[in-house]
Design a protein around this motif. Sequence first.
Motif, PDB file in Angstrom:
ATOM      1  N   ALA A   1      11.899  -4.343 -24.969  1.00  0.00           N
ATOM      2  CA  ALA A   1      10.837  -3.427 -25.382  1.00  0.00           C
ATOM      3  C   ALA A   1       9.814  -3.280 -24.256  1.00  0.00           C
ATOM      4  O   ALA A   1       9.318  -4.263 -23.715  1.00  0.00           O
ATOM      5  N   GLY A   2       9.522  -2.035 -23.908  1.00  0.00           N
ATOM      6  CA  GLY A   2       8.569  -1.752 -22.839  1.00  0.00           C
ATOM      7  C   GLY A   2       9.195  -1.469 -21.504  1.00  0.00           C
ATOM      8  O   GLY A   2       8.519  -1.008 -20.573  1.00  0.00           O
ATOM      9  N   ALA A   3      10.500  -1.710 -21.365  1.00  0.00           N
ATOM     10  CA  ALA A   3      11.174  -1.436 -20.091  1.00  0.00           C
ATOM     11  C   ALA A   3      11.578   0.036 -20.010  1.00  0.00           C
ATOM     12  O   ALA A   3      11.789   0.699 -21.028  1.00  0.00           O
ATOM     13  N   ARG A   4      11.678   0.533 -18.787  1.00  0.00           N
ATOM     14  CA  ARG A   4      12.289   1.830 -18.555  1.00  0.00           C
ATOM     15  C   ARG A   4      13.802   1.594 -18.452  1.00  0.00           C
ATOM     16  O   ARG A   4      14.249   0.733 -17.697  1.00  0.00           O
ATOM     17  N   VAL A   5      14.569   2.352 -19.209  1.00  0.00           N
ATOM     18  CA  VAL A   5      16.007   2.108 -19.292  1.00  0.00           C
ATOM     19  C   VAL A   5      16.763   3.322 -18.761  1.00  0.00           C
ATOM     20  O   VAL A   5      16.483   4.461 -19.166  1.00  0.00           O
ATOM     21  N   GLU A   6      17.723   3.069 -17.867  1.00  0.00           N
ATOM     22  CA  GLU A   6      18.596   4.128 -17.379  1.00  0.00           C
ATOM     23  C   GLU A   6      20.041   3.713 -17.601  1.00  0.00           C
ATOM     24  O   GLU A   6      20.471   2.646 -17.147  1.00  0.00           O
ATOM     25  N   GLU A   7      20.790   4.562 -18.311  1.00  0.00           N
ATOM     26  CA  GLU A   7      22.186   4.272 -18.622  1.00  0.00           C
ATOM     27  C   GLU A   7      23.075   4.864 -17.528  1.00  0.00           C
ATOM     28  O   GLU A   7      23.540   5.998 -17.637  1.00  0.00           O
TER      29      GLU A   7
ATOM     30  N   ALA B   1      18.288   3.336  -2.159  1.00  0.00           N
ATOM     31  CA  ALA B   1      17.466   4.346  -2.820  1.00  0.00           C
ATOM     32  C   ALA B   1      16.539   3.723  -3.854  1.00  0.00           C
ATOM     33  O   ALA B   1      15.403   4.173  -4.044  1.00  0.00           O
ATOM     34  N   LEU B   2      17.001   2.667  -4.515  1.00  0.00           N
ATOM     35  CA  LEU B   2      16.162   2.025  -5.533  1.00  0.00           C
ATOM     36  C   LEU B   2      14.928   1.362  -4.941  1.00  0.00           C
ATOM     37  O   LEU B   2      13.929   1.184  -5.632  1.00  0.00           O
ATOM     38  N   THR B   3      14.985   0.970  -3.671  1.00  0.00           N
ATOM     39  CA  THR B   3      13.811   0.321  -3.067  1.00  0.00           C
ATOM     40  C   THR B   3      12.634   1.276  -2.933  1.00  0.00           C
ATOM     41  O   THR B   3      11.508   0.831  -2.708  1.00  0.00           O
ATOM     42  N   SER B   4      12.880   2.583  -3.079  1.00  0.00           N
ATOM     43  CA  SER B   4      11.766   3.531  -3.081  1.00  0.00           C
ATOM     44  C   SER B   4      11.156   3.669  -4.475  1.00  0.00           C
ATOM     45  O   SER B   4      10.096   4.268  -4.626  1.00  0.00           O
ATOM     46  N   ARG B   5      11.815   3.088  -5.465  1.00  0.00           N
ATOM     47  CA  ARG B   5      11.347   3.202  -6.845  1.00  0.00           C
ATOM     48  C   ARG B   5      10.831   1.887  -7.402  1.00  0.00           C
ATOM     49  O   ARG B   5      10.189   1.869  -8.459  1.00  0.00           O
TER      50      ARG B   5
ATOM     51  N   THR C   1       0.829  -1.184   0.000  1.00  0.00           N
ATOM     52  CA  THR C   1       0.000   0.000   0.000  1.00  0.00           C
ATOM     53  C   THR C   1       0.873   1.246   0.000  1.00  0.00           C
ATOM     54  O   THR C   1       1.864   1.342   0.714  1.00  0.00           O
ATOM     55  N   GLY C   2       0.504   2.217  -0.830  1.00  0.00           N
ATOM     56  CA  GLY C   2       1.245   3.463  -0.856  1.00  0.00           C
ATOM     57  C   GLY C   2       2.430   3.465  -1.787  1.00  0.00           C
ATOM     58  O   GLY C   2       3.172   4.430  -1.826  1.00  0.00           O
ATOM     59  N   ARG C   3       2.620   2.413  -2.569  1.00  0.00           N
ATOM     60  CA  ARG C   3       3.759   2.339  -3.480  1.00  0.00           C
ATOM     61  C   ARG C   3       3.316   2.254  -4.932  1.00  0.00           C
ATOM     62  O   ARG C   3       3.940   1.629  -5.744  1.00  0.00           O
ATOM     63  N   SER C   4       2.183   2.858  -5.257  1.00  0.00           N
ATOM     64  CA  SER C   4       1.631   2.724  -6.598  1.00  0.00           C
ATOM     65  C   SER C   4       2.528   3.338  -7.657  1.00  0.00           C
ATOM     66  O   SER C   4       2.427   2.995  -8.825  1.00  0.00           O
ATOM     67  N   SER C   5       3.418   4.291  -7.277  1.00  0.00           N
ATOM     68  CA  SER C   5       4.307   4.918  -8.257  1.00  0.00           C
ATOM     69  C   SER C   5       5.521   4.050  -8.555  1.00  0.00           C
ATOM     70  O   SER C   5       6.290   4.358  -9.450  1.00  0.00           O
ATOM     71  N   GLN C   6       5.718   2.987  -7.819  1.00  0.00           N
ATOM     72  CA  GLN C   6       6.863   2.117  -8.035  1.00  0.00           C
ATOM     73  C   GLN C   6       6.666   1.236  -9.259  1.00  0.00           C
ATOM     74  O   GLN C   6       5.543   0.854  -9.600  1.00  0.00           O
ATOM     75  N   VAL C   7       7.776   0.891  -9.902  1.00  0.00           N
ATOM     76  CA  VAL C   7       7.731  -0.196 -10.868  1.00  0.00           C
ATOM     77  C   VAL C   7       7.741  -1.501 -10.082  1.00  0.00           C
ATOM     78  O   VAL C   7       8.040  -1.535  -8.885  1.00  0.00           O
ATOM     79  N   ASP C   8       7.410  -2.588 -10.756  1.00  0.00           N
ATOM     80  CA  ASP C   8       7.389  -3.881 -10.078  1.00  0.00           C
ATOM     81  C   ASP C   8       8.793  -4.344  -9.721  1.00  0.00           C
ATOM     82  O   ASP C   8       9.055  -4.753  -8.588  1.00  0.00           O
TER      83      ASP C   8
END
Length: 378
Positions: A102-108, A118-122, A5-12
């Motif tokens: 295809a379909g993934a969010r990619v960060e270089e 920090a990533l656990t918040s995302r 709950t409360g993490r709807s902005s997170q990716v899976d």
Amino acid sequence: MNRSTGRSSQVDVAVVGLGPAGRALAHRLLQAGAEVLVIDPCPERVWRQTLSGWRHQLPGWLDDQVVASTARPVLRTRGTQEIDDPYLVLDNTALHTRLSLAGARVEETRVGPDGFAALTSRAHWVIDARGATPAGRRRRVPMQTAHGVVVPTRAAAGVLAGAEAVLMDWTPFDGSSRWQEPASFLYAVEVAPGRELLEETCLAGEPPLPPAELQRRLHRRLQRYGVPPDAIEGPGATIERVRIPMLPSAADPLPDRVIRFGAAGGQLNPITGYSALASLRDTDTWVNALTRGDPGRLPQRPDPLARTALGAFLQLSPAATVELFDAFARLPTEQQRVVFDGRGAGFPAALFAQWQAMPPAGRLALIAATARSLLTAR
């Protein structure tokens, strides 16, 4: 996917590291409908290292388009034994293409040890797939090293001697009756049509054999087998150098909801150094656990018994090493598979059968090596 709950902005899932293991996991998660963030400094770089293993490890969702070659290899110790199990080399470009993101969010970018919290918040789950030795981690571990050259298959005729491939040639590189310390072996596989990788390998060392010594041994061995000098050292020669940690170097505890996969985790085999095919084999098991929200029971470290076996191997003399692999070559195929998998319910029995197949002196040497390993374990 299960989200708190409360993490709807997170990716899976966030997957950090796009080697074969990380890219395969991200690809299959995307196919399962997950929202995936992938992070890697060079996300579209095709892997350069030779990726190989056993056909039974290749998952059903990958077809033969990703296979560069298949062979039943031989193992040379005091004699020559064919391993009755198909061994394959992957086509890195084809595999990379097949594992579409295809379909993934990619960060270089690169993620350091402090970046996972920090990533656990995302992301609800964060996967550390950076490999056994992430950048910045230099804890000393046993290493596998190798120096190889890719030659035309016709130039490798003397090496193959009619075999489809050579998994391990433990005969002394210089043709003598005694093995130098530590022993090394020759590995020979087809990596492309008409092209053969010939590689002198130190299976595990602490410290390992350095590249210059491996190159010297390889050249001496190939001269004995009649490989033309211009194929070994000519201007068109393709060189491969290998340096593989036999244990993950990242020993620090990870934040909650961060788990290791691939060579960073439980897919690394401390006996062989292999992880790529094991990672592909395990991918869907991990996808299913992640989509259920219950990955906590998945193996995130190599099997403790396999770690003990590595420690014992490091203590063996060259002669005892050859006896060990001579015994392996005479195991039934199913037990050979278990040893090369490095885990599973049948793993202890397979190691015991290998020990029983050794001559009495070899058994005593292995017992003594295991005892020394346990006494010096850090």
